[in-house]
Design an enzyme around this catalytic site. Structure first.
Site, PDB file in Angstrom:
ATOM      1  N   SER A 151       0.840  -1.190   0.000  1.00 44.03           N
ATOM      2  CA  SER A 151       0.000   0.000   0.000  1.00 44.03           C
ATOM      3  C   SER A 151       0.886   1.254   0.000  1.00 44.03           C
ATOM      4  CB  SER A 151      -0.947  -0.044   1.201  1.00 44.03           C
ATOM      5  OG  SER A 151      -1.946   0.940   1.104  1.00 44.03           O
ATOM      6  N   ASP A 321      -8.664  -6.277  -5.180  1.00 47.16           N
ATOM      7  CA  ASP A 321      -8.262  -4.994  -4.598  1.00 47.16           C
ATOM      8  C   ASP A 321      -8.708  -3.879  -5.537  1.00 47.16           C
ATOM      9  OD1 ASP A 321      -7.070  -2.780  -3.494  1.00 47.16           O
ATOM     10  OD2 ASP A 321      -5.031  -3.575  -3.528  1.00 47.16           O
ATOM     11  N   HIS A 354      -8.094  -5.088  -0.680  1.00 50.24           N
ATOM     12  CA  HIS A 354      -6.795  -4.459  -0.436  1.00 50.24           C
ATOM     13  C   HIS A 354      -6.088  -5.051   0.780  1.00 50.24           C
ATOM     14  CE1 HIS A 354      -3.720  -1.432  -0.637  1.00 50.24           C
ATOM     15  NE2 HIS A 354      -4.008  -0.967   0.549  1.00 50.24           N
TER      16      HIS A 354
END
Length: 381
Positions: A151, A321, A354
């Protein structure tokens, strides 16, 4: 696989001013750091793990006085785990502006003797990388075997390979993106607005009032958490289950209270987040997310932006995601391949959205394990 066990953070002070991309500078600052494993004599087996928005330097292990406080990537880092601390020396750094001990909005401004609050200078991903480079210098590490992150941490790993091409052997970018989409920036803005509109925010100086914008933080976290999960994952976990018995005349009635299990879950996550996170830090870090765009200096040409990279890359994405979609990872892969960089790409069919980069998915972990096996062979050679 065994746990790394009890670990302890330590504070590193840097008296030299750090020039920031905003034009401001920090005259001196502290960074909280944790390390795992042993640095070899050649200092060639070091791996930097960069954290995401609400994480910290506490990557793995537990604290002696907080046995339930397990590192946020404990399933990834440790003896016999994909990033094996029997082979690698792993460093976790809490970024500037965070609220877990590094200098940030909660710290005292030496000019006023009061917390910085909203006056803390804007920081960027590139500023974090420059600060992390000083940590590496302090350990005598001239080149990382790998820099890794998921991320927002993946953005930092990518920035390392762009800014310090000679200091990164392998760049591992997981569930990340070379820049946020307009939709992602919009989600961040709605979350920030929830905090800014909280009556307890007081323009960022809530510390002096002895309060905290908890309502805004709760909503911000709830918004964020929705985007971290896939639709299928939420359906599997919660469906449309009600917290009260269904059926009968009162099956439908207007209520401000929690009705569905998913509502209960989101409120729990929001309450927990508001207990430990700082609102000014949230505003600061989400802006750093928004600003990251290494291609901007090249008229939006990502291929041109990565032209001077020298690292080898592992890029991993997850099919569900939708926050940092696989298309964005493929965009990075293409730009690197245009320069004939050595790139491994894994697009993993996982249902968890995610958040999959934090979870125990055997296929995902096997990809990382195999890749680190390769790095370990290079280090030994």
């Amino acid at each position: 696989m065994e746990s790394i066990g009890i670990v302890a953070p330590h504070r590193m002070h840097f008296p030299e001013p750090l020039a920031l991309r905003s034009g401001a500078s920090l005259a001196g600052y502290d960074l909280m750091v944790e390390t795992y494993g042993t640095l070899n004599a050649a200092r060639s087996n070091a791996v930097l793990v960069c954290h995401a928005l609400n994480a910290s330097h506490h990557v793995a292990g537990v604290y002696a006085d907080e046995p339930k406080n397990v590192g946020w990537w404990d399933n990834m880092v440790g003896p016999g785990k994909p990033l094996d601390t029997n082979r690698f020396f792993v460093i976790g750094v809490n970024n500037l502006g965070s609220c877990f001990g590094s200098t940030g909005p909660m710290s005292l401004d030496p000019a006023t003797g009061k917390p910085y609050g909203a006056r803390f200078p804007v920081v960027t991903v590139e500023d974090w990388v420059n600060a992390q480079a000083r940590v590496a210098d302090a350990f005598g590490i001239e080149r990382f075997a790998a820099v890794m992150g998921g991320s927002l941490g993946g953005m930092q790993a990518l920035a390392w390979s762009l800014m310090y091409p000679d200091r990164v052997g392998h760049c591992i970018v997981i569930a990340s993106t070379p820049k946020l989409s307009a939709q992602n920036i919009a989600f961040n803005e709605v979350a920030r607005s929830a905090i800014l509109s909280d009556p307890d925010f007081h323009g960022g100086d809530y510390y002096a009032h002895g309060v905290k914008p908890r309502r805004g933080l709760r909503v911000a976290r709830m918004i964020g958490h929705i985007t971290y999960l896939s639709d299928d994952d939420m359906a599997t976990k919660f469906g449309r289950a009600l917290r009260r018995p269904s059926g009968g005349a009162d099956d439908y009635h207007f209520s401000f209270d929690v009705e569905f299990e998913v509502e209960s879950y989101l409120r729990y996550q929001g309450d927990k987040f508001a207990d430990y996170f700082d609102a000014n830090t949230y505003l600061l870090i989400t802006r750093a997310l928004d600003y990251f765009d290494p291609a901007k200096a090249f008229d939006g040409d990502l291929t041109a932006a990565v032209a001077h990279t020298r690292a080898q890359y592992l890029v991993a994405s997850f099919t569900t995601d939708w926050r940092f979609a696989p298309t964005r990872s493929r965009e990075l892969v293409k730009a690197l391949l245009d320069h004939k960089r050595r790139v491994t790409y894994a697009e993993i069919d996982a249902p968890h959205g995610h958040d999959a980069f934090l979870l125990d998915d055997a296929r995902y972990h096997n990809v990382l394990r195999a890749y680190y096996e390769r790095i370990a062979e290079e280090v030994r050679a």
